[in-house]
Design a protein around this motif. Structure first.
Motif, PDB file in Angstrom:
ATOM      1  N   ALA A 289       0.835  -1.201   0.000  1.00 17.69           N
ATOM      2  CA  ALA A 289       0.000   0.000   0.000  1.00 17.69           C
ATOM      3  C   ALA A 289       0.871   1.253   0.000  1.00 17.69           C
ATOM      4  N   ALA A 290       1.922   1.255   0.817  1.00 21.24           N
ATOM      5  CA  ALA A 290       2.825   2.407   0.868  1.00 21.24           C
ATOM      6  C   ALA A 290       3.598   2.551  -0.442  1.00 21.24           C
ATOM      7  N   HIS A 291       3.976   1.442  -1.045  1.00 18.71           N
ATOM      8  CA  HIS A 291       4.656   1.462  -2.349  1.00 18.71           C
ATOM      9  C   HIS A 291       3.801   2.187  -3.388  1.00 18.71           C
ATOM     10  N   GLU A 292       2.521   1.844  -3.446  1.00 11.32           N
ATOM     11  CA  GLU A 292       1.647   2.485  -4.424  1.00 11.32           C
ATOM     12  C   GLU A 292       1.502   3.976  -4.148  1.00 11.32           C
ATOM     13  N   LEU A 293       1.406   4.366  -2.887  1.00  9.02           N
ATOM     14  CA  LEU A 293       1.324   5.788  -2.564  1.00  9.02           C
ATOM     15  C   LEU A 293       2.638   6.494  -2.876  1.00  9.02           C
ATOM     16  N   GLY A 294       3.739   5.770  -2.783  1.00 10.67           N
ATOM     17  CA  GLY A 294       5.007   6.338  -3.228  1.00 10.67           C
ATOM     18  C   GLY A 294       4.967   6.666  -4.708  1.00 10.67           C
ATOM     19  N   HIS A 295       4.359   5.781  -5.500  1.00 11.51           N
ATOM     20  CA  HIS A 295       4.181   6.074  -6.923  1.00 11.51           C
ATOM     21  C   HIS A 295       3.342   7.339  -7.116  1.00 11.51           C
ATOM     22  N   CYS A 296       2.371   7.543  -6.223  1.00  9.93           N
ATOM     23  CA  CYS A 296       1.532   8.743  -6.345  1.00  9.93           C
ATOM     24  C   CYS A 296       2.369  10.011  -6.226  1.00  9.93           C
ATOM     25  N   PHE A 297       3.343  10.020  -5.325  1.00  7.39           N
ATOM     26  CA  PHE A 297       4.236  11.172  -5.230  1.00  7.39           C
ATOM     27  C   PHE A 297       4.946  11.408  -6.558  1.00  7.39           C
ATOM     28  N   ARG A 298       5.389  10.334  -7.190  1.00 10.78           N
ATOM     29  CA  ARG A 298       6.128  10.457  -8.435  1.00 10.78           C
ATOM     30  C   ARG A 298       5.214  10.870  -9.598  1.00 10.78           C
ATOM     31  N   ILE A 299       3.963  10.428  -9.580  1.00 10.89           N
ATOM     32  CA  ILE A 299       2.999  10.901 -10.563  1.00 10.89           C
ATOM     33  C   ILE A 299       2.744  12.387 -10.359  1.00 10.89           C
ATOM     34  N   ARG A 300       2.577  12.787  -9.116  1.00  6.23           N
ATOM     35  CA  ARG A 300       2.338  14.200  -8.822  1.00  6.23           C
ATOM     36  C   ARG A 300       3.495  15.066  -9.308  1.00  6.23           C
ATOM     37  N   GLY A 301       4.705  14.566  -9.204  1.00  9.84           N
ATOM     38  CA  GLY A 301       5.871  15.304  -9.653  1.00  9.84           C
ATOM     39  C   GLY A 301       6.156  15.179 -11.139  1.00  9.84           C
ATOM     40  N   LYS A 302       5.262  14.487 -11.883  1.00  9.83           N
ATOM     41  CA  LYS A 302       5.387  14.316 -13.331  1.00  9.83           C
ATOM     42  C   LYS A 302       6.599  13.474 -13.730  1.00  9.83           C
ATOM     43  N   HIS A 303       7.099  12.656 -12.830  1.00  9.42           N
ATOM     44  CA  HIS A 303       8.189  11.739 -13.162  1.00  9.42           C
ATOM     45  C   HIS A 303       7.645  10.448 -13.773  1.00  9.42           C
ATOM     46  N   LEU A 304       6.515   9.982 -13.251  1.00  9.19           N
ATOM     47  CA  LEU A 304       5.905   8.740 -13.714  1.00  9.19           C
ATOM     48  C   LEU A 304       4.652   9.098 -14.495  1.00  9.19           C
ATOM     49  N   THR A 305       4.624   8.746 -15.779  1.00  6.17           N
ATOM     50  CA  THR A 305       3.534   9.152 -16.647  1.00  6.17           C
ATOM     51  C   THR A 305       3.081   7.999 -17.537  1.00  6.17           C
ATOM     52  N   LEU A 306       1.880   8.147 -18.057  1.00 10.96           N
ATOM     53  CA  LEU A 306       1.373   7.193 -19.027  1.00 10.96           C
ATOM     54  C   LEU A 306       2.292   7.123 -20.243  1.00 10.96           C
ATOM     55  N   ARG A 307       2.783   8.246 -20.693  1.00  9.71           N
ATOM     56  CA  ARG A 307       3.599   8.284 -21.887  1.00  9.71           C
ATOM     57  C   ARG A 307       4.891   7.479 -21.725  1.00  9.71           C
ATOM     58  N   LEU A 308       5.434   7.478 -20.519  1.00  2.86           N
ATOM     59  CA  LEU A 308       6.650   6.706 -20.279  1.00  2.86           C
ATOM     60  C   LEU A 308       6.416   5.234 -20.581  1.00  2.86           C
ATOM     61  N   TRP A 309       5.308   4.688 -20.098  1.00  2.00           N
ATOM     62  CA  TRP A 309       5.042   3.277 -20.367  1.00  2.00           C
ATOM     63  C   TRP A 309       4.671   3.043 -21.821  1.00  2.00           C
ATOM     64  N   GLN A 310       3.957   3.973 -22.422  1.00  2.00           N
ATOM     65  CA  GLN A 310       3.647   3.826 -23.835  1.00  2.00           C
ATOM     66  C   GLN A 310       4.925   3.723 -24.668  1.00  2.00           C
ATOM     67  N   ARG A 311       5.917   4.503 -24.322  1.00  2.00           N
ATOM     68  CA  ARG A 311       7.191   4.446 -25.047  1.00  2.00           C
ATOM     69  C   ARG A 311       7.851   3.077 -24.893  1.00  2.00           C
ATOM     70  N   VAL A 312       7.743   2.491 -23.694  1.00  2.00           N
ATOM     71  CA  VAL A 312       8.287   1.143 -23.494  1.00  2.00           C
ATOM     72  C   VAL A 312       7.572   0.155 -24.410  1.00  2.00           C
ATOM     73  N   GLU A 313       6.243   0.248 -24.459  1.00  2.00           N
ATOM     74  CA  GLU A 313       5.464  -0.660 -25.298  1.00  2.00           C
ATOM     75  C   GLU A 313       5.812  -0.505 -26.776  1.00  2.00           C
ATOM     76  N   GLU A 314       6.170   0.693 -27.177  1.00  2.00           N
ATOM     77  CA  GLU A 314       6.419   0.987 -28.591  1.00  2.00           C
ATOM     78  C   GLU A 314       7.859   0.706 -29.024  1.00  2.00           C
ATOM     79  N   THR A 315       8.750   0.463 -28.079  1.00  2.82           N
ATOM     80  CA  THR A 315      10.179   0.373 -28.385  1.00  2.82           C
ATOM     81  C   THR A 315      10.646  -1.080 -28.331  1.00  2.82           C
ATOM     82  N   ALA A 316      11.419  -1.472 -29.298  1.00  4.29           N
ATOM     83  CA  ALA A 316      11.865  -2.867 -29.398  1.00  4.29           C
ATOM     84  C   ALA A 316      12.818  -3.222 -28.264  1.00  4.29           C
TER      85      ALA A 316
END
Length: 235
Positions: free
Chosen positions: A104-131
């Motif tokens: 639970a604390a791990h996921e809330l840690g991710h929330c801090f990083r989302i709030r700071g714009k470090h962790l984004t949907l686009r980051l994962w999309q790039r992983v999916e798109e890259t060989a």
């Protein structure tokens, strides 16, 4: 683990479950709310959503971006054979309880990083798109490793402060699962964090957010304190 779910990025981390069975949606909400009452996480603005377990690879809980909140905590609902298999992993009720709180604390840690714009949907999309195997993919995977390490560091700082009697059990369970082939994600390279914590621990003289930054720096995650532009540069 980050997965695309109906166009949204959801960051999930698999966990052990209690001896009483797989936690329900309500039980997960109670766990997250228990952690969120701690001053470390109290100012986070979150909401909740649930989604069928099969649509998220049977991972139990995660987070996603949404305007107006720091993150949405997404909880899987329904039959979950992956979690049933995890119930067979060794562990005591104390270890399992410590691990659930840590998740639970791990996921809330991710929330801090989302709030700071470090962790984004686009980051994962790039992983999916890259060989796989390309230099660009490796750079993206390093960024995701940083995000996983940050979330673990937030969770450990919380556990040591709020539940020092459970910290050792939580650390052991998390490190074991990170190395469990059936559940580990190969491109999350977070062992430097565990090696540093195992040898030096957290500096409890510092404020909690400072403890996280110090352990990330000590773990030699060179991009740990980089600006959000570090990820944007790869887009």
């Amino acid at each position: 683990m980050l997965r695309l779910v109906t166009g949204l990025a959801v960051l999930f981390w698999s966990t052990f479950v209690s001896a009483q069975g797989i936690p329900t949606v309500d039980q997960w909400v109670a766990l997250v709310e228990e952690v969120r009452q701690h001053p470390f996480f109290r100012d986070l603005k979150i909401s909740y959503a649930k989604i069928p377990a099969a649509k998220v690879g049977f991972s139990p809980v995660g987070v996603l971006e949404r305007a107006g909140v720091d993150c949405v905590v997404v909880i899987s609902e329904g039959d979950n054979p992956k979690m049933e298999r995890m119930m067979q992993l060794p562990g005591t009720p104390v270890t399992e309880h410590a691990f659930l709180l840590t998740i639970a604390a791990h996921e809330l840690g991710h929330c801090f990083r989302i709030r700071g714009k470090h962790l984004t949907l686009r980051l994962w999309q790039r992983v999916e798109e890259t060989a796989p195997g390309t230099s660009e993919r490796e750079a993206l995977e390093r960024l995701l490793s940083i995000e996983e390490a940050y979330a673990d560091a937030y969770a450990f700082a919380y556990m040591l402060n709020a539940h020092p009697e459970l910290y050792a059990a939580a650390f052991f369970a998390m490190r074991s699962l990170r190395h469990e082939p059936a559940f580990a994600t190969p491109f999350y390279q977070v062992e430097p964090l565990y090696a540093h914590l195992g040898s030096r621990g957290l500096d409890t003289r510092l404020a909690l957010h400072e403890q996280v930054e110090a352990v990330m720096l000590g773990s030699r995650f060179q991009s740990a304190t980089a600006s959000p532009g570090a990820a944007a540069a790869l887009h």
